[in-house]
Design a protein around this motif. Structure first.
Motif, PDB file in Angstrom:
ATOM      1  N   VAL A   1       0.850  -1.186   0.000  1.00 39.06           N
ATOM      2  CA  VAL A   1       0.000   0.000   0.000  1.00 39.06           C
ATOM      3  C   VAL A   1       0.887   1.238   0.000  1.00 39.06           C
ATOM      4  N   LEU A   2       0.723   2.058  -1.028  1.00 46.30           N
ATOM      5  CA  LEU A   2       1.488   3.293  -1.112  1.00 46.30           C
ATOM      6  C   LEU A   2       0.861   4.328  -0.172  1.00 46.30           C
ATOM      7  N   VAL A   3       1.716   4.971   0.630  1.00 54.05           N
ATOM      8  CA  VAL A   3       1.227   5.925   1.636  1.00 54.05           C
ATOM      9  C   VAL A   3       1.947   7.259   1.446  1.00 54.05           C
ATOM     10  N   GLY A   4       1.179   8.307   1.181  1.00 49.66           N
ATOM     11  CA  GLY A   4       1.760   9.650   1.054  1.00 49.66           C
ATOM     12  C   GLY A   4       1.723  10.344   2.405  1.00 49.66           C
ATOM     13  N   ASN A   5       2.892  10.385   3.079  1.00 47.90           N
ATOM     14  CA  ASN A   5       2.936  10.975   4.426  1.00 47.90           C
ATOM     15  C   ASN A   5       3.281  12.467   4.362  1.00 47.90           C
ATOM     16  N   LYS A   6       3.094  13.139   5.478  1.00 42.18           N
ATOM     17  CA  LYS A   6       3.337  14.579   5.662  1.00 42.18           C
ATOM     18  C   LYS A   6       2.331  15.402   4.858  1.00 42.18           C
ATOM     19  N   ALA A   7       1.145  14.839   4.656  1.00 49.04           N
ATOM     20  CA  ALA A   7       0.091  15.512   3.891  1.00 49.04           C
ATOM     21  C   ALA A   7      -0.938  16.101   4.844  1.00 49.04           C
ATOM     22  N   GLU A   8      -0.482  16.965   5.774  1.00 50.49           N
ATOM     23  CA  GLU A   8      -1.437  17.616   6.654  1.00 50.49           C
ATOM     24  C   GLU A   8      -2.410  18.462   5.825  1.00 50.49           C
ATOM     25  N   GLN A   9      -3.495  18.832   6.470  1.00 51.63           N
ATOM     26  CA  GLN A   9      -4.533  19.576   5.758  1.00 51.63           C
ATOM     27  C   GLN A   9      -4.031  20.863   5.116  1.00 51.63           C
ATOM     28  N   SER A  10      -3.011  21.454   5.729  1.00 52.95           N
ATOM     29  CA  SER A  10      -2.500  22.709   5.178  1.00 52.95           C
ATOM     30  C   SER A  10      -1.679  22.491   3.905  1.00 52.95           C
TER      31      SER A  10
END
Ligand code: GDP
Ligand code: MG
Length: 173
Positions: free
Chosen positions: A125-134
């Motif tokens: 499963v590819l996970v795009g991290n550090k994608a906070e709402q801002s």
């Protein structure tokens, strides 16, 4: 056999932060220095009444400049060992940095070797991290060119999107 998930990706994408988020701040040191966590760290945690083993890894970094070739090989073989035990892997990206050569090399390795090297590994499963709402960046073209499917966007540090990972797990176990 206990369902096992490994957290893979190059150093500094947030694997240890996600590990701590899932297992509850007990077992792993989180440090901003890439590659600090060189030893494999694992924990068994109870999710929706089912024990699940989570394995953190130091990071896959074939092009690393900060580590010796010997250390790079050790770190990569640690990822291979973790994958060998795993039913599922979360392949983390740092969406703020975008897709790097190390990310591409790992995707290529998994596409070419993953299936035959790892008989228990049913899903990556590819996970795009550090994608906070801002976060407003758009790296979708780079991400899709990895050939690993749609990423699940999360923020391990700000606890966003983690439920989507749990849903993936629940569907798989
Ligand atoms: P690892 O090397 O893949 O284990 O990465 P770490 O978990 O050690 O995290 C590397 C750096 O990214 C640290 O400075 C973390 O605080 C930061 N980080 C981790 N997750 C997030 C996130 O969701 N958002 C942001 N903005 N930073 C994060
Ligand atoms: Mg780490």
């Amino acid at each position: 056999k206990i369902f096992t998930v490994s957290l893979i990706g190059r150093p500094n994408v947030g694997k240890s932060t996600l590990f701590n988020n899932i297992v509850g701040e007990r077992s792993s040191l989180v440090h901003p220095t890439p590659g600090l966590t060189r030893d494999r760290i694992e924990a068994v945690t109870n999710l929706f009444g089912v024990p699940i083993k989570i394995i953190d890894t130091a990071g896959w970094d074939p092009v690393g400049t900060k580590n010796s070739p010997n250390m790079i090989e050790k770190m990569m073989s640690q990822t291979r060992k973790a994958l060998f035990e795993s039913d599922m892997a979360f392949f983390l990206l740092d969406v703020r940095q975008g897709v790097t050569i190390a990310d591409e090399k790992l995707a290529e390795y998994l596409r070419k070797e993953g299936v035959k090297d790892y008989p228990n590994l049913k899903e990556i499963v590819l996970v795009g991290n550090k994608a906070e709402q801002s976060y407003l960046g758009d790296i979708s073209n780079e991400v899709y060119s990895l050939g690993m499917g749609d990423p699940i966007m999360i923020s391990a540090e700000h606890n966003e999107g983690i439920v989507d990972l749990y849903e993936k797990l629940r569907d798989a176990i």
